[in-house]
Design an enzyme around this catalytic site. Sequence first.
Site, mmCIF file in Angstrom:
data_model
loop_
_atom_site.group_PDB
_atom_site.id
_atom_site.type_symbol
_atom_site.label_atom_id
_atom_site.label_comp_id
_atom_site.label_asym_id
_atom_site.label_seq_id
_atom_site.Cartn_x
_atom_site.Cartn_y
_atom_site.Cartn_z
ATOM 1 N NE ARG A 1 22.150 -27.338 -2.464
ATOM 2 C CZ ARG A 1 23.276 -26.709 -2.114
ATOM 3 N NH1 ARG A 1 24.297 -27.391 -1.631
ATOM 4 N NH2 ARG A 1 23.393 -25.406 -2.252
ATOM 5 C CE1 TYR B 1 10.576 -48.075 -12.080
ATOM 6 C CE2 TYR B 1 12.457 -46.622 -12.367
ATOM 7 C CZ TYR B 1 11.101 -46.805 -12.263
ATOM 8 O OH TYR B 1 10.272 -45.730 -12.346
ATOM 9 C CG ASP C 1 16.081 -51.253 -6.753
ATOM 10 O OD1 ASP C 1 15.259 -51.432 -5.827
ATOM 11 O OD2 ASP C 1 15.901 -50.431 -7.677
ATOM 12 C CE LYS D 1 7.936 -46.893 -7.424
ATOM 13 N NZ LYS D 1 9.071 -47.502 -8.089
HETATM 14 C C1 LIG Z 1 10.158 -47.022 -8.915
HETATM 15 C C2 LIG Z 1 11.427 -47.753 -8.857
HETATM 16 C C3 LIG Z 1 12.663 -47.076 -8.981
HETATM 17 C C4 LIG Z 1 12.738 -45.585 -9.212
HETATM 18 O O1 LIG Z 1 12.312 -44.872 -8.101
HETATM 19 P P1 LIG Z 1 11.616 -43.406 -8.197
HETATM 20 O O2 LIG Z 1 11.250 -43.148 -6.775
HETATM 21 O O3 LIG Z 1 10.441 -43.549 -9.114
HETATM 22 O O4 LIG Z 1 12.624 -42.482 -8.738
HETATM 23 C C5 LIG Z 1 13.812 -47.830 -8.873
HETATM 24 N N1 LIG Z 1 13.794 -49.153 -8.685
HETATM 25 C C6 LIG Z 1 12.633 -49.841 -8.573
HETATM 26 C C7 LIG Z 1 12.657 -51.314 -8.363
HETATM 27 C C8 LIG Z 1 11.423 -49.166 -8.669
HETATM 28 O O5 LIG Z 1 10.271 -49.857 -8.573
#
Ligand SMILES: *Cc1c(COP(=O)(O)O)cnc(C)c1O
Length: 397
Positions: free
Chosen positions: A66, A119, A184, A209
């Site tokens: 961790r 998101y 993001d 992603k």
């Molecule tokens: C999927 C996504 C998230 C969240 O990520 P996880 O890996 O599903 O927790 C945050 N921001 C964007 C733009 C996303 O597409």
Amino acid sequence: MEHPIEPSFATRAVHAGREDFVALGVHAPPLDLSSTYPTPDLDAAARSFDSLVMGDEPLGSYVYQRLFNPTTDRFERGLAALEGAQDAAAFGSGMAALTATLLAAKSRGTHVVAVRPMYGTADHLLTSGLLGMTVTWTTQDGVGAAMQGDTGLVVIETPANPTLTLVDIAHVVRQAGSVPVLVDSTFATPVLQRPLEQGAALVIHSATKFLGGHGDVLAGVVAGSHAWVRDIKHVRAATGGLLHPMGSYLLHRGLPTLALRVERAQATAGMLAQQLVGDARIAQVYYPSLPGQDPRGLLGTQMDGSGSVLSFELARDDAATLRAFVTALRLITPAVSLGSTDTLIQPPALLTHRVVKEDARRAAGIAGGLLRLSVGLEDARDLWRDLEHALQVVDAR
Ligand SMILES: *Cc1c(COP(=O)(O)O)cnc(C)c1O
């Protein structure tokens, strides 16, 4: 050995986090699955523990997974090199990365200014007050007016999910003044956009992603200065959420091919956007490079391309038509998530953004009949044939 020249993006993507391979005598990253590490020298281990728990480097033993994992550390260094960041911290999901970042920002102020849309679950995390923070939602022009004395962080997403709205990072940074801006950049990846170059303090990705890119890793990563990432790693060491080394291994494995995947999918998405925009059965297409969709002129400056996610609305926008259209697809998979090798489609109002209240959703431009398409690596003509077939099926109903 120091390189005489600063390597370009493609070279960093291949080599970052692998600099010691020749000295180690390996050619692939060692996958270290240890949950704990031997501590024969107790005093040295205690010093290392003290350092790691505060988010600093190991001093000898890694002590416990961790606190530190060398495979995860390699991926973090690789990703930081692509974002032009000093350091990065990887988590078991994008939401875990956002949570730790918000907790790290909390000591600077418990109020957040954020721009919609973003998101759905990130919107929910901020709106719900789950972390003991308050939020003011605004537009990219309203950030300055929304700032308060206790604002600790400004959060934006660009391109924004699911409308592909481009948010001008430098414009937001100017309005935020001394308050750090978190971007993001999941839809863009460092191939197309590096927010720190625009003045953002932090960049975050759902690595699930495009960075993972193959639909088989759940992960998140946040990158920025040594000081910021140290604070975030401090939270991570205390609350958990370190990315599992298997996920880190797969993510690091994917970095050398990231640009190839992103550029190929983007070329296909551009072609599909053109086809859809010229089709009478489609009411609206959202894709940054289409006419009128980049009013601030961010393509070519902030962002090097439109990416491979697009959204559209059918001309007939009733729920039955939407369902019939999705059901008629043969190649394209109805599923949430994006950035995989295969093409995925989902209606945000019904799935990813259902946690956002309907009025807020509508105000952010997310219509009930909106469909988000994440274009993969299939042949572009095959994808168009699949969409064309589904359009014919709903037309004949
Ligand atoms: C999927 C996504 C998230 C969240 O990520 P996880 O890996 O599903 O927790 C945050 N921001 C964007 C733009 C996303 O597409």
